[in-house]
Design an enzyme around this catalytic site. Structure first.
Site, short mmCIF file in Angstrom:
data_model
loop_
_atom_site.label_atom_id
_atom_site.label_comp_id
_atom_site.label_asym_id
_atom_site.label_seq_id
_atom_site.Cartn_x
_atom_site.Cartn_y
_atom_site.Cartn_z
N HIS A 28 0.12 5.09 -0.09
CA HIS A 28 0.15 3.66 -0.04
C HIS A 28 1.20 3.05 -0.95
O HIS A 28 1.94 1.98 -0.61
CB HIS A 28 -1.09 3.19 -0.57
CG HIS A 28 -1.73 1.81 -0.19
ND1 HIS A 28 -2.99 1.54 0.31
CD2 HIS A 28 -1.14 0.66 0.17
CE1 HIS A 28 -3.12 0.30 0.66
NE2 HIS A 28 -1.91 -0.12 0.76
N TYR A 57 -8.92 -0.63 1.37
CA TYR A 57 -9.51 -1.74 1.87
C TYR A 57 -10.90 -2.14 2.03
O TYR A 57 -11.44 -2.96 2.53
CB TYR A 57 -8.70 -1.73 3.50
CG TYR A 57 -7.26 -1.66 3.65
CD1 TYR A 57 -6.48 -2.09 2.43
CD2 TYR A 57 -6.51 -1.50 4.80
CE1 TYR A 57 -5.28 -1.96 2.55
CE2 TYR A 57 -5.21 -1.23 4.86
CZ TYR A 57 -4.59 -1.50 3.81
OH TYR A 57 -3.09 -1.67 4.05
N LYS A 86 -4.75 5.62 4.10
CA LYS A 86 -3.63 5.64 3.15
C LYS A 86 -4.31 6.32 1.79
O LYS A 86 -5.29 5.88 1.39
CB LYS A 86 -3.21 4.10 2.96
CG LYS A 86 -2.59 3.63 4.03
CD LYS A 86 -2.03 2.10 3.70
CE LYS A 86 -1.49 1.44 4.96
NZ LYS A 86 -2.57 0.69 5.46
N ASP A 100 -4.43 0.41 11.22
CA ASP A 100 -3.95 0.64 10.17
C ASP A 100 -4.87 0.48 9.10
O ASP A 100 -5.25 -0.88 8.72
CB ASP A 100 -2.62 -0.47 9.98
CG ASP A 100 -2.09 -0.09 8.80
OD1 ASP A 100 -1.72 1.11 8.35
OD2 ASP A 100 -1.71 -1.18 8.01
P1 NAD Z 1 -1.11 -10.74 8.72
O1 NAD Z 1 0.45 -10.86 8.48
O2 NAD Z 1 -1.26 -10.07 10.00
O3 NAD Z 1 -1.60 -12.21 8.88
C1 NAD Z 1 -3.10 -12.51 9.00
C2 NAD Z 1 -3.25 -13.86 9.01
O4 NAD Z 1 -2.72 -14.54 10.11
C3 NAD Z 1 -4.85 -14.28 9.09
O5 NAD Z 1 -5.15 -15.07 8.26
C4 NAD Z 1 -4.89 -14.72 10.45
O6 NAD Z 1 -5.86 -15.53 10.95
C5 NAD Z 1 -3.56 -15.23 10.99
N1 NAD Z 1 -3.28 -15.00 12.51
C6 NAD Z 1 -3.44 -13.71 13.09
N2 NAD Z 1 -3.04 -14.00 14.31
C7 NAD Z 1 -2.77 -15.31 14.59
C8 NAD Z 1 -2.21 -16.01 15.58
N3 NAD Z 1 -1.93 -15.59 16.63
N4 NAD Z 1 -2.02 -17.25 15.49
C9 NAD Z 1 -2.23 -17.91 14.26
N5 NAD Z 1 -2.71 -17.28 13.21
C10 NAD Z 1 -3.02 -15.95 13.25
O7 NAD Z 1 -1.91 -10.19 7.59
P2 NAD Z 1 -1.93 -9.26 6.53
O8 NAD Z 1 -3.43 -8.60 6.39
O9 NAD Z 1 -1.05 -9.46 5.24
O10 NAD Z 1 -1.12 -7.64 7.11
C11 NAD Z 1 -1.38 -7.31 8.31
C12 NAD Z 1 -1.84 -5.67 8.20
O11 NAD Z 1 -0.63 -5.05 7.21
C13 NAD Z 1 -3.00 -5.43 7.22
O12 NAD Z 1 -4.42 -5.77 7.76
C14 NAD Z 1 -2.93 -3.99 6.67
O13 NAD Z 1 -3.24 -3.13 7.60
C15 NAD Z 1 -1.27 -4.01 6.55
N6 NAD Z 1 -0.90 -4.14 5.15
C16 NAD Z 1 -0.27 -3.07 4.49
C17 NAD Z 1 0.11 -3.12 3.14
C18 NAD Z 1 0.45 -2.11 2.59
O14 NAD Z 1 0.75 -2.01 1.29
N7 NAD Z 1 0.88 -0.88 2.96
C19 NAD Z 1 -0.21 -4.40 2.32
C20 NAD Z 1 -0.82 -5.47 3.28
C21 NAD Z 1 -1.12 -5.50 4.56
#
Ligand code: NAD
Length: 322
Positions: free
Chosen positions: A113, A51, A80, A46
């Protein structure tokens, strides 16, 4: 490891239920992280132009293909469309730039997006453009209506540049409008979704329209607290929440898997992000078990309507969720 799929309409393509989130990864680290994620078993990526690492995502994907880990057809790559390229003459240019950076001929999914059209910034001027026109400190909206933007995205499908198109951060009202004129129905809605922001009415309605749903930021405050967001730091981490911890203990698994599994139980896809191979593996294992309905119900009680990814929190005068 079996990756379960959602079958998308209208293409019939199969989208993996668990993918890998490409945001918030430093460009220098990205190619190796993506390569490791493919090695671990992830097949959906994704990404997006905003990004700031789309080229490096492409580097990781192409190295994995070159090394014979995977074939292009087995991958599901998302890009996106950023807010500064909603104009009918700008959409295809934006996708072509993403494809050039990724080093691919097509993306599997091209998402709008945000339902926000901002003043156009040419690629040659600044890329990625971010929220403000260079030299300004506030956002400026553009007269680029969504029906023209969507028609240009449909044309990208016709041209074979995107196999599917969809939207992100849209609400029901915006989707109702889009469904009233689209030629190609959106295949996917991607929204912020976690136990603290459950959006049940939105998810149920969207799924009833035959549109798949993917949750982003499944770990709620985690990535935003890491980024320094005040109200994410002041709320209890999902990983420390007693309900989530008790359920994790019951299944002898991690709180992270519980958060992911809760979405999967609603047939909602997830795209967790982690730099660590151990956590990548752990997150992928959320596919391999079922959660009892009583545990789903217990997590349903945690809803606080607490949103972290909101343009107004960044200080922009764009209250799209109100
Ligand atoms: P996320 O909710 O996946 O959380 C990531 C965090 O959790 C990191 O700090 C990581 O170290 C921690 N983590 C990951 N696996 C873990 C585990 N097993 N145990 C403990 N901690 C753990 O993060 P995010 O980046 O907010 O969202 C994920 C993805 O969603 C993004 O990379 C992106 O691709 C997408 N996204 C899209 C939009 C949008 O507007 N469309 C906005 C935000 C994110």
């Amino acid at each position: 490891m079996t990756i379960e799929y959602i079958t998308l309409k209208p293409s019939g393509d199969k989208m993996p239920l668990i993918g890998f989130g490409c945001a918030k990864i430093e460009p220098d680290a990205t190619a190796e992280v993506i390569y490791n994620a493919i090695k671990t078993g992830y097949r959906l990526f994704d990404g997006g132009s905003n990004y700031y690492n789309e080229k490096e995502v492409g580097d990781g994907i192409r190295k994995a293909i070159a090394d014979g880990l995977v074939e292009r057809e087995e991958l599901f790559v998302i890009s996106k469309l950023w807010n500064t390229h909603h104009g009918k003459d700008h959409v295809r240019l934006a996708l072509e730039k993403s494809l050039q950076d990724l080093g691919l001929d097509y993306v599997d999914m091209f998402l709008c997006h945000f339902p926000i059209a901002l003043e156009h910034v040419p690629i040659e001027t600044k890329y990625p453009a971010g929220w403000c026109v260079p030299g300004k400190t506030q956002v400026t909206r553009a007269r680029a209506p969504m029906h023209e933007c969507w028609a240009a995205m449909e044309a990208c499908v016709d041209a074979g540049l995107a196999r599917n198109i969809g939207v992100s951060n849209f609400n029901v009202q915006m989707l109702m409008d889009l469904l009233s004129y689209c030629r190609i129905q959106p295949s996917l809605l991607q929204v912020e979704l976690h136990p603290y922001l459950q959006q049940r009415i939105l998810v149920d309605w969207v799924q009833r329209q035959g549109i798949a749903v993917t949750a982003y930021s499944s770990f709620g405050p985690a990535s935003f607290a890491a980024g320094g967001l005040k109200h994410a730091k002041s709320v209890q981490s999902l990983f420390d929440n007693p309900t989530i911890k008790d359920i994790a203990a019951k299944y002898n698994t991690s709180p992270a898997q519980v958060a992911l599994r809760w979405s999967l139980e609603r047939n909602v896809g997830v795209v967790p992000k982690s730099l660590s191979v151990e956590r990548m593996k752990n997150n992928l294992e959320a596919l391999n078990w079922k959660m009892d309905e009583e545990d789903v119900q217990a997590i349903n009680q945690l809803d606080m309507g607490l949103r972290f990814n909101d343009p107004i929190i960044k200080g922009w005068d764009l209250p799209i969720f109100y």
